[in-house]
Design a protein around this motif. Sequence first.
Motif, PDB file in Angstrom:
ATOM      1  N   ARG A 103      57.599 -76.989  44.271  1.00 31.16           N
ATOM      2  CA  ARG A 103      57.156 -77.710  45.467  1.00 31.16           C
ATOM      3  C   ARG A 103      58.069 -78.893  45.693  1.00 31.16           C
ATOM      4  N   VAL A 104      58.361 -79.154  46.961  1.00 33.24           N
ATOM      5  CA  VAL A 104      59.248 -80.278  47.263  1.00 33.24           C
ATOM      6  C   VAL A 104      58.556 -81.582  46.888  1.00 33.24           C
ATOM      7  N   ASP A 105      57.317 -81.725  47.371  1.00 33.83           N
ATOM      8  CA  ASP A 105      56.597 -82.963  47.111  1.00 33.83           C
ATOM      9  C   ASP A 105      55.273 -82.586  46.447  1.00 33.83           C
ATOM     10  N   GLY A 117      62.318 -78.907  61.374  1.00 30.69           N
ATOM     11  CA  GLY A 117      61.449 -77.737  61.243  1.00 30.69           C
ATOM     12  C   GLY A 117      62.058 -76.666  60.354  1.00 30.69           C
ATOM     13  N   SER A 118      61.308 -75.571  60.210  1.00 33.42           N
ATOM     14  CA  SER A 118      61.758 -74.493  59.325  1.00 33.42           C
ATOM     15  C   SER A 118      61.597 -73.140  59.977  1.00 33.42           C
ATOM     16  N   GLU A 119      62.439 -72.221  59.515  1.00 26.76           N
ATOM     17  CA  GLU A 119      62.299 -70.836  59.957  1.00 26.76           C
ATOM     18  C   GLU A 119      62.406 -69.922  58.739  1.00 26.76           C
ATOM     19  N   VAL A 162      50.362 -69.956  56.812  1.00 26.43           N
ATOM     20  CA  VAL A 162      49.666 -71.050  56.105  1.00 26.43           C
ATOM     21  C   VAL A 162      50.635 -72.215  55.915  1.00 26.43           C
ATOM     22  N   ASN A 163      51.833 -71.906  55.427  1.00 29.58           N
ATOM     23  CA  ASN A 163      52.813 -72.975  55.194  1.00 29.58           C
ATOM     24  C   ASN A 163      53.219 -73.679  56.484  1.00 29.58           C
ATOM     25  N   SER A 164      53.427 -72.875  57.548  1.00 27.60           N
ATOM     26  CA  SER A 164      53.879 -73.497  58.802  1.00 27.60           C
ATOM     27  C   SER A 164      52.798 -74.444  59.342  1.00 27.60           C
ATOM     28  N   ILE A 165      51.540 -74.143  59.035  1.00 32.75           N
ATOM     29  CA  ILE A 165      50.463 -75.035  59.485  1.00 32.75           C
ATOM     30  C   ILE A 165      50.372 -76.234  58.528  1.00 32.75           C
ATOM     31  N   GLU A 221      47.359 -80.994  50.088  1.00 34.95           N
ATOM     32  CA  GLU A 221      47.162 -79.925  51.070  1.00 34.95           C
ATOM     33  C   GLU A 221      46.661 -78.632  50.430  1.00 34.95           C
ATOM     34  N   GLY A 222      46.444 -78.619  49.114  1.00 39.03           N
ATOM     35  CA  GLY A 222      46.032 -77.386  48.441  1.00 39.03           C
ATOM     36  C   GLY A 222      47.230 -76.505  48.171  1.00 39.03           C
ATOM     37  N   GLY A 223      46.990 -75.235  47.869  1.00 34.55           N
ATOM     38  CA  GLY A 223      48.111 -74.340  47.564  1.00 34.55           C
ATOM     39  C   GLY A 223      48.362 -74.290  46.068  1.00 34.55           C
ATOM     40  N   SER A 224      49.144 -73.298  45.669  1.00 36.80           N
ATOM     41  CA  SER A 224      49.361 -73.117  44.237  1.00 36.80           C
ATOM     42  C   SER A 224      50.835 -73.217  43.868  1.00 36.80           C
ATOM     43  N   GLY A 225      51.689 -73.356  44.874  1.00 42.43           N
ATOM     44  CA  GLY A 225      53.131 -73.363  44.581  1.00 42.43           C
ATOM     45  C   GLY A 225      53.633 -71.937  44.334  1.00 42.43           C
ATOM     46  N   LEU A 226      52.781 -70.947  44.622  1.00 45.63           N
ATOM     47  CA  LEU A 226      53.158 -69.554  44.360  1.00 45.63           C
ATOM     48  C   LEU A 226      53.369 -68.758  45.646  1.00 45.63           C
ATOM     49  N   GLY A 227      52.957 -69.353  46.781  1.00 49.98           N
ATOM     50  CA  GLY A 227      52.987 -68.633  48.054  1.00 49.98           C
ATOM     51  C   GLY A 227      54.327 -67.995  48.366  1.00 49.98           C
ATOM     52  N   LEU A 228      55.396 -68.760  48.277  1.00 49.04           N
ATOM     53  CA  LEU A 228      56.717 -68.227  48.642  1.00 49.04           C
ATOM     54  C   LEU A 228      57.262 -67.281  47.572  1.00 49.04           C
ATOM     55  N   ALA A 229      56.880 -67.511  46.302  1.00 49.78           N
ATOM     56  CA  ALA A 229      57.317 -66.592  45.240  1.00 49.78           C
ATOM     57  C   ALA A 229      56.700 -65.210  45.503  1.00 49.78           C
ATOM     58  N   ILE A 230      55.439 -65.200  45.940  1.00 48.50           N
ATOM     59  CA  ILE A 230      54.762 -63.940  46.258  1.00 48.50           C
ATOM     60  C   ILE A 230      55.448 -63.264  47.452  1.00 48.50           C
ATOM     61  N   GLY A 253      57.849 -78.481  62.085  1.00 45.38           N
ATOM     62  CA  GLY A 253      57.194 -79.411  61.167  1.00 45.38           C
ATOM     63  C   GLY A 253      58.144 -80.303  60.399  1.00 45.38           C
ATOM     64  N   GLU A 254      57.725 -80.638  59.174  1.00 44.14           N
ATOM     65  CA  GLU A 254      58.478 -81.650  58.410  1.00 44.14           C
ATOM     66  C   GLU A 254      59.856 -81.185  57.926  1.00 44.14           C
ATOM     67  N   GLY A 255      60.061 -79.856  57.841  1.00 48.19           N
ATOM     68  CA  GLY A 255      61.364 -79.352  57.403  1.00 48.19           C
ATOM     69  C   GLY A 255      61.598 -79.577  55.909  1.00 48.19           C
TER      70      GLY A 255
HETATM   71  P1  ADP Z   1      52.683 -74.384  48.156  1.00 45.01           P
HETATM   72  O1  ADP Z   1      51.415 -73.868  47.577  1.00 45.01           O
HETATM   73  O2  ADP Z   1      53.108 -75.686  47.523  1.00 45.01           O
HETATM   74  O3  ADP Z   1      52.674 -74.442  49.648  1.00 45.01           O
HETATM   75  P2  ADP Z   1      54.792 -72.352  48.442  1.00 45.01           P
HETATM   76  O4  ADP Z   1      55.443 -71.490  47.399  1.00 45.01           O
HETATM   77  O5  ADP Z   1      54.113 -71.660  49.568  1.00 45.01           O
HETATM   78  O6  ADP Z   1      53.796 -73.328  47.665  1.00 45.01           O
HETATM   79  O7  ADP Z   1      55.909 -73.318  49.037  1.00 45.01           O
HETATM   80  C1  ADP Z   1      56.741 -74.047  48.140  1.00 45.01           C
HETATM   81  C2  ADP Z   1      57.175 -75.362  48.764  1.00 45.01           C
HETATM   82  O8  ADP Z   1      58.080 -75.115  49.842  1.00 45.01           O
HETATM   83  C3  ADP Z   1      56.044 -76.170  49.369  1.00 45.01           C
HETATM   84  O9  ADP Z   1      55.400 -76.980  48.405  1.00 45.01           O
HETATM   85  C4  ADP Z   1      56.781 -76.997  50.405  1.00 45.01           C
HETATM   86  O10 ADP Z   1      57.367 -78.129  49.785  1.00 45.01           O
HETATM   87  C5  ADP Z   1      57.921 -76.090  50.870  1.00 45.01           C
HETATM   88  N1  ADP Z   1      57.606 -75.374  52.136  1.00 45.01           N
HETATM   89  C6  ADP Z   1      57.186 -74.101  52.271  1.00 45.01           C
HETATM   90  N2  ADP Z   1      57.052 -73.757  53.574  1.00 45.01           N
HETATM   91  C7  ADP Z   1      57.392 -74.841  54.291  1.00 45.01           C
HETATM   92  C8  ADP Z   1      57.463 -75.138  55.701  1.00 45.01           C
HETATM   93  N3  ADP Z   1      57.148 -74.224  56.631  1.00 45.01           N
HETATM   94  N4  ADP Z   1      57.882 -76.382  56.063  1.00 45.01           N
HETATM   95  C9  ADP Z   1      58.212 -77.306  55.139  1.00 45.01           C
HETATM   96  N5  ADP Z   1      58.157 -77.093  53.804  1.00 45.01           N
HETATM   97  C10 ADP Z   1      57.756 -75.889  53.374  1.00 45.01           C
END
Ligand code: ADP
Length: 272
Positions: free
Chosen positions: A211-213, A250-252, A162-165, A220-229, A194-196
């Motif tokens: 969240r970065v921005d 980009g990111s990995e 989801v994030n990579s898209i 773009e939606g999302g909860s800011g919890l995806g990566l914490a999960i 992507g944006e990195g």
């Molecule tokens: P969100 O719901 O905001 O996507 P996540 O916990 O999934 O929350 O991600 C936290 C933040 O990390 C995102 O808001 C975004 O700024 C950054 N991020 C996550 N994955 C990527 C990615 N693949 N490329 C660029 N930025 C990313």
Amino acid sequence: REIATDMRTLTRQVEQFARNKKIEIETLKVREAYRKEFLGNISHELKTPLFTVQGYIDTLIEGAHKDKAIRKKYLARAQKGVERLTYIVNDMDMITKLEIGDMNLEKTDFDIVELVRQTFDQFEMKAAKKSISLVFDMVYSKPIMVHADQERIQQVISNLLVNSIKYGKPNGTTEVAIEDLINNKIILRVTDNGEGIDKTYIPRLFERFFRVDRTGSRREGGSGLGLAIVKHIVEAHQERIYVDSELGIGSEFSFTLEKVNSIKKAKEAASS
Ligand code: ADP
């Protein structure tokens, strides 16, 4: 002299006790601040979609319902708001369970190659909307058996896809690759062009609600919890999660998993 020694010992004990109490109080203060911040974040995240839903319903009640086209449009938007609320509440529910250690892992042996394929299928439409290609090399034609909680690992892969898209460039690529590691482990990498992410934000990425921005992410939606999960699930498996990213390039994101130990399995089968 004995009394003096006793007094010194007593003083030392009192001092140590005071130091321990101070540490305890500081810990409690930090926890309290953390709790307050968490609650503040929750209400902040929920308010936006709640106000949206309320706004459309109020406008409908005030008379907009009379026009069929507007009624349909506003109801659809209110429905989107409710969907978003459900999504956020589900994420919060999951993170709470993970944090209080209430999520029992149900580990089984399964084919991670097949799981990646299934997850790709779910995101094909989403990726196509942004003309992003999902790539999983044909070298992965043979099964790679791992020992983990399949549903949770699918959640990890989904959140990373989801994030990579979401943060990927239109016409970009998301690639999944699996590599063998030593110690009977594999590493699964999800790479995008992507944006990195700016290096300064990397240490905070896995924090809840980070969240970065904020404006961009909200759009773009999302909860800011995806990566914490993602981090919780991977760590609950006693495995590791890594991120490598460069702004504008980009990111990995990658994580490790335990492979099915075929030798151990064979021995178990032989002894039973
Ligand atoms: P969100 O719901 O905001 O996507 P996540 O916990 O999934 O929350 O991600 C936290 C933040 O990390 C995102 O808001 C975004 O700024 C950054 N991020 C996550 N994955 C990527 C990615 N693949 N490329 C660029 N930025 C990313």
